[in-house]
Design an enzyme around this catalytic site. Structure first.
Site, mmCIF file in Angstrom:
data_model
loop_
_atom_site.group_PDB
_atom_site.id
_atom_site.type_symbol
_atom_site.label_atom_id
_atom_site.label_comp_id
_atom_site.label_asym_id
_atom_site.label_seq_id
_atom_site.Cartn_x
_atom_site.Cartn_y
_atom_site.Cartn_z
ATOM 1 N N GLY A 52 -5.778 3.546 -13.555
ATOM 2 C CA GLY A 52 -7.017 3.181 -12.886
ATOM 3 C C GLY A 52 -8.214 3.838 -13.532
ATOM 4 O O GLY A 52 -8.606 3.512 -14.655
ATOM 5 N N ASP A 89 0.874 -1.177 0.000
ATOM 6 C CA ASP A 89 0.000 0.000 0.000
ATOM 7 C C ASP A 89 0.910 1.226 0.000
ATOM 8 O O ASP A 89 1.765 1.371 0.886
ATOM 9 C CB ASP A 89 -0.872 -0.046 1.246
ATOM 10 C CG ASP A 89 -1.851 1.116 1.332
ATOM 11 O OD1 ASP A 89 -1.636 2.137 0.637
ATOM 12 O OD2 ASP A 89 -2.809 1.020 2.117
ATOM 13 N N ILE A 90 0.733 2.116 -0.952
ATOM 14 C CA ILE A 90 1.635 3.254 -1.074
ATOM 15 C C ILE A 90 1.600 4.156 0.162
ATOM 16 O O ILE A 90 2.589 4.824 0.473
ATOM 17 C CB ILE A 90 1.329 4.062 -2.353
ATOM 18 C CG1 ILE A 90 2.525 4.962 -2.705
ATOM 19 C CG2 ILE A 90 0.031 4.859 -2.221
ATOM 20 C CD1 ILE A 90 2.467 5.536 -4.092
ATOM 21 N N VAL A 92 -6.373 5.597 -5.306
ATOM 22 C CA VAL A 92 -5.145 6.005 -4.607
ATOM 23 C C VAL A 92 -5.310 7.392 -3.991
ATOM 24 O O VAL A 92 -4.896 7.638 -2.852
ATOM 25 C CB VAL A 92 -3.941 5.977 -5.568
ATOM 26 C CG1 VAL A 92 -2.691 6.556 -4.895
ATOM 27 C CG2 VAL A 92 -3.663 4.554 -6.035
ATOM 28 N N ASP A 93 -5.902 8.307 -4.727
ATOM 29 C CA ASP A 93 -6.090 9.688 -4.252
ATOM 30 C C ASP A 93 -6.828 9.700 -2.917
ATOM 31 O O ASP A 93 -6.386 10.319 -1.941
ATOM 32 C CB ASP A 93 -6.858 10.469 -5.314
ATOM 33 C CG ASP A 93 -6.839 11.978 -5.070
ATOM 34 O OD1 ASP A 93 -5.925 12.448 -4.360
ATOM 35 O OD2 ASP A 93 -7.701 12.683 -5.604
#
Length: 336
Positions: free
Chosen positions: A119, A9-10, A32-33
């Site tokens: 994505g 997970d970033i 992600v954002d």
């Protein structure tokens, strides 16, 4: 390992900076954002992002990381995929390049990227991956930084079906569940399987071809072939390459390569030798010879080795592309 693919997970990455797939305007999107805003602290990150205002496509801007392990969040704006004829590739490459340049200006030593625009923006994954590798490789050829490409699973990448089908066929033809003992007379060496560790044994143990007793130890030593260090640097010279080009193409740390250069007896790990073989664009047989000079060998019971032989035999020499293929098959990459 200046560039490393990681399954993580970033928001958990302990790097100097992470990259967010941002919208041009200061508003929070999905995927992600959204995860980055929640992990960093939604209100405080959004307030900082609003101070920046509009970010043009292909550009990037930085905010503090707040509650994240990373010191900075670099907000990179990619683009949606239409048909590939509206500058999509150039915009996406610029988003990577601007993010890396900004990280360098912030004196970051490490940065983690998701696969941008792959994505909700609908960028074809294989195309997005190629652009990411091109942009990151171009940067790393001129600069020093640890770059991580962060994914949850192999489905995040999009290798073409033709490549995976070809590799599957190559594995089926060459993979042996149990590595047999066999003797290669031209090299006077044979393989011995020991799970994942394959050791190269000298043929002095082979009763079928005993070592001549008339030779003294000094004569045997003087008749020995090139060692690994000698062969490696001869190959570099023959190809007209310099050390920097080689270790960067091999995705190696400068300190590790310096250790190889400065010691006649140092033998790096097998994965390092294979990364160097790819950087030198050796074919599978030439790579096998380089391994032999280090007392190692390809194993018919290692799928990783077979895939590497496939890549070198088919002109796939980019180390990061090789690592992507290994990742796709859930195998250790050359930077693990």
């Amino acid at each position: 390992m200046p560039l490393k693919i990681v399954r993580n997970d970033i928001t958990k990455m302990e790097t100097d900076a992470i990259v967010n797939t941002a919208n041009p305007r200061p508003q929070v999107g999905d995927g992600v954002d959204s995860r980055i805003y929640e992990a960093a602290g939604f209100e405080q990150l959004l307030a900082e992002r609003e101070k920046i205002g509009y970010i043009h496509r292909g550009d990037a801007a930085a905010t503090p990381g707040f509650n994240l392990p990373a010191r900075y969040i670099i907000h990179a704006v990619g683009t949606s995929w239409a048909d590939g004829n509206h500058g999509e590739r150039e915009i996406l490459k610029s988003a990577y390049s601007r993010s890396l340049k900004l990280a360098e200006e912030l004196k970051c030593k490490s940065i983690a990227f998701p696969l941008l625009s792959s994505g909700n923006y609908g960028f074809p994954k294989e195309e997005a991956l190629k652009i990411a590798l091109d942009a990151i490789n171009s940067f790393l050829m001129k600069s020093e930084m640890y770059v991580y490409l962060c994914v949850f699973d192999k489905e995040s990448f999009g290798l073409s079906k033709k490549i995976t089908d070809d590799i599957d066929e190559y594995i089926d033809e060459n993979y042996a569940e149990t590595a047999p003992r066999f003797f290669r007379r031209e090299r006077r060496q044979f393989y011995r399987g020991d799970e994942d560790k394959i050791e190269l044994c000298e043929s002095v143990a082979m009763a079928s071809e005993p070592m001549p007793k008339s030779l003294s130890l000094e004569e045997l030593i003087s008749n020995a072939g090139e060692n690994f260090n000698q062969r490696l640097f001869r190959l570099i010279d023959e190809r007209g390459m310099d050390d920097v080009t080689v270790y960067k193409a091999a995705n190696l740390d400068r300190k590790l390569f310096s250790k190889i250069r400065c010691s006649d007896t140092y033998i790096p790990k097998k994965k390092t030798i294979l990364a160097l073989a790819a950087a030198l664009k050796l074919n599978a047989d030439e790579a096998a010879d380089l391994l032999v000079s280090a007392g190692m060998a390809f194993s018919p019971s290692s799928k990783q080795d077979i895939i590497l032989q496939y890549c070198l035999s088919h002109g796939i020499f980019d180390v990061n592309s090789i690592n992507i293929i290994l990742f796709e098959y859930n195998l250790p990459t050359l930077d693990d």
